[in-house]
Design an enzyme around this catalytic site. Structure first.
Site, PDB file in Angstrom:
ATOM      1  CG  ASP A  99      56.597  47.806  95.165  1.00 43.88           C
ATOM      2  OD1 ASP A  99      57.371  47.757  94.331  1.00 43.88           O
ATOM      3  OD2 ASP A  99      56.435  47.600  96.404  1.00 43.88           O
ATOM      4  CG  HIS A 252      54.439  52.980  96.636  1.00 47.42           C
ATOM      5  ND1 HIS A 252      55.660  53.309  97.852  1.00 47.42           N
ATOM      6  CD2 HIS A 252      53.959  51.734  96.738  1.00 47.42           C
ATOM      7  CE1 HIS A 252      55.156  52.142  98.361  1.00 47.42           C
ATOM      8  NE2 HIS A 252      54.576  51.152  98.046  1.00 47.42           N
TER       9      HIS A 252
HETATM   10 ZN   LIG Z   1      52.618  47.424  97.351  1.00 45.61          ZN
END
Ligand SMILES: [Zn+2]
Ligand SMILES: *[C@@H]1O[C@H](CO)[C@@H](O)[C@H](O)[C@H]1NC(C)=O
Ligand SMILES: *[C@@H]1O[C@H](CO)[C@@H](O)[C@H](O)[C@H]1NC(C)=O
Ligand SMILES: *[C@@H]1O[C@H](CO)[C@@H](O)[C@H](O)[C@H]1NC(C)=O
Ligand SMILES: *[C@@H]1O[C@H](CO)[C@@H](O)[C@H](O)[C@H]1NC(C)=O
Ligand SMILES: *[C@@H]1O[C@H](CO)[C@@H](O)[C@H](O)[C@H]1NC(C)=O
Length: 357
Positions: A99, A252
């Site tokens: 993400d 991430h």
């Molecule tokens: Zn996020």
């Protein structure tokens, strides 16, 4: 004369060069809640959206309602099977998700994935797509799935219906212009989703992707006590758990050190016998509105001649309710939008430094 001509040539080369990757049209300021657009709001029948209360600024990320009337996943793990995707349904499948990109920190990860042939899912922030469309183009071309995160990464249960629609649609528009694709999957920041957010996402044609395995890798951004080896430590334990389904894990690519964990983590998953798949593939569904499949090339074969750049769809008409210093009645709401946008970006900044997922 000669000088003028060569200057012109130089100037046009410069323009061509600097514009090569940039999105065209007018886009909202980055990392601030983007302005609602009437045409997009009209796509949702707001009378059918569950009337869950908006969470107050002070309670964001902190407080759950006493009764979980509206199925808030991050409060109670409550899910709705019609809209929510928590894991890959088939045992042995693993949806690796990253993400908050794309940024320069994504490129090393893409190099690694090109080498292994693994295809993952990126839930991208519209503001980052606006800044780095060429990195998104690379990810999409390599066959990774692109999903929508939001434009400014707020807690969606704290945003109005119109703002939630704007967060998704501005991000969708940026992705569409950058890579010519319209994602069918969204991920709510912080997994903050309730029936109101779901109701909006569903009417806009999106499925909501959460996760069942969280690395908490984002903590490494500002918590010095977070050990990066915990990421592979967690994966090592997860692959050994008895399970009747597959999994979806959360990482991430925004941070160099977390994106950089992939070369350790992905082999743990594959060596344990799991198949790494984009979310749409593990679900057996289409990733995009457009009738295209993900590029499943799994080797570093020489790239074919580049295809034409995706059609540069114009940015949607920028709403008139946007920044204007004038104080005519027509722009009063613009001023309000702006002020609350600034407030929100401040709040998200504070909250983000505490908990950036
Ligand atoms: Zn996020
Ligand atoms: C939903 O959960 C999030 C995260 O815990 C919380 O910040 C928010 O206040 C909750 N929203 C509602 C409507 O309960
Ligand atoms: C939600 O699920 C996670 C992971 O299975 C668990 O650690 C957590 O305690 C659960 N939370 C609630 C409120 O049930
Ligand atoms: C598919 O992905 C591979 C690996 O990243 C890449 O080399 C190739 O150019 C891609 N093919 C197409 C048609 O985009
Ligand atoms: C898994 O990650 C958590 C932090 O999210 C950490 O406390 C724990 O020690 C890790 N487990 C292993 C085996 O590394
Ligand atoms: C890349 O990661 C580093 C280390 O976490 C971080 O400081 C930097 O801000 C990231 N770059 C971008 C463009 O976000």
């Amino acid at each position: 004369m000669k000088v003028t001509i060569s200057l012109c040539v130089f100037a046009s080369l410069l323009v061509t060069f600097t514009d090569a990757a940039a999105l065209t049209g007018k886009w909202p300021p980055v990392d601030q809640p983007p302005p609602p657009v009437k045409e997009w709001t009209a796509l949702v029948d707001l009378t059918k959206v569950p009337n869950a209360p908006l969470v107050k600024v002070a309670d964001v990320g902190v407080k759950c309602l006493d009764k979980d009337t509206f199925c808030n996943w991050s409060c109670s793990n409550c899910t709705k099977p019609d809209s929510d995707v928590i894991l890959c349904p088939t045992k042995g499948d693993w949806g690796i998700t990253f993400d908050d990109g794309p940024t320069e920190n994504t490129t090393g990860l893409l190099d690694f994935l090109d080498n292994t042939g693994d295809k993952v899912t990126f839930f991208v922030v519209g503001s980052r797509v606006y800044e780095n469309p060429e990195i998104l183009q690379r990810a999409a071309k390599a066959g990774h799935q692109i999903g929508i995160h939001t434009w400014s990464h707020p807690y969606l249960t704290s945003q109005s219906n119109e703002q939630i629609i704007a967060e998704f649609k501005w991000t969708e528009a940026a992705i569409k212009q950058a890579v010519g694709l319209t994602p069918k999957y969204v991920r709510p920041p912080y997994g903050d989703v309730d029936d109101r957010v779901r109701g909006i996402a569903t009417q806009l044609g999106y499925k909501v992707v959460i996760w069942d395995k969280d690395t908490n890798d984002w903590m490494s951004a500002d918590d010095k006590s977070f050990q990066l080896t915990w990421i592979e430590g967690n994966f090592t334990e997860w692959v050994k758990e008895p399970a009747t389904t597959g999994h979806i894990s959360l990482e991430h690519d925004l941070y160099k050190q977390t994106a950089g964990r992939a070369p350790i983590v992905l082999p743990i998953v594959t060596k344990a016998g799991f198949s790494i798949k984009p979310i749409s593939v593990c679900l057996g569904e289409k990733p995009y509105v457009e009738d295209v499949s993900l590029n499943t090339t799994t080797t570093t074969a020489p790239a074919p001649a580049p295809t034409a750049a995706p059609t540069a769809d114009a940015a949607p008409a920028y709403p008139s309710a946007i920044p204007s210093a004038s104080s005519t009645p027509a722009t009063t709401s613009a001023a309000n939008t702006l002020n609350s946008a600034n407030l929100w970006s401040f709040v998200s900044f504070i909250v983000g430094s505490v908990m950036f997922i």
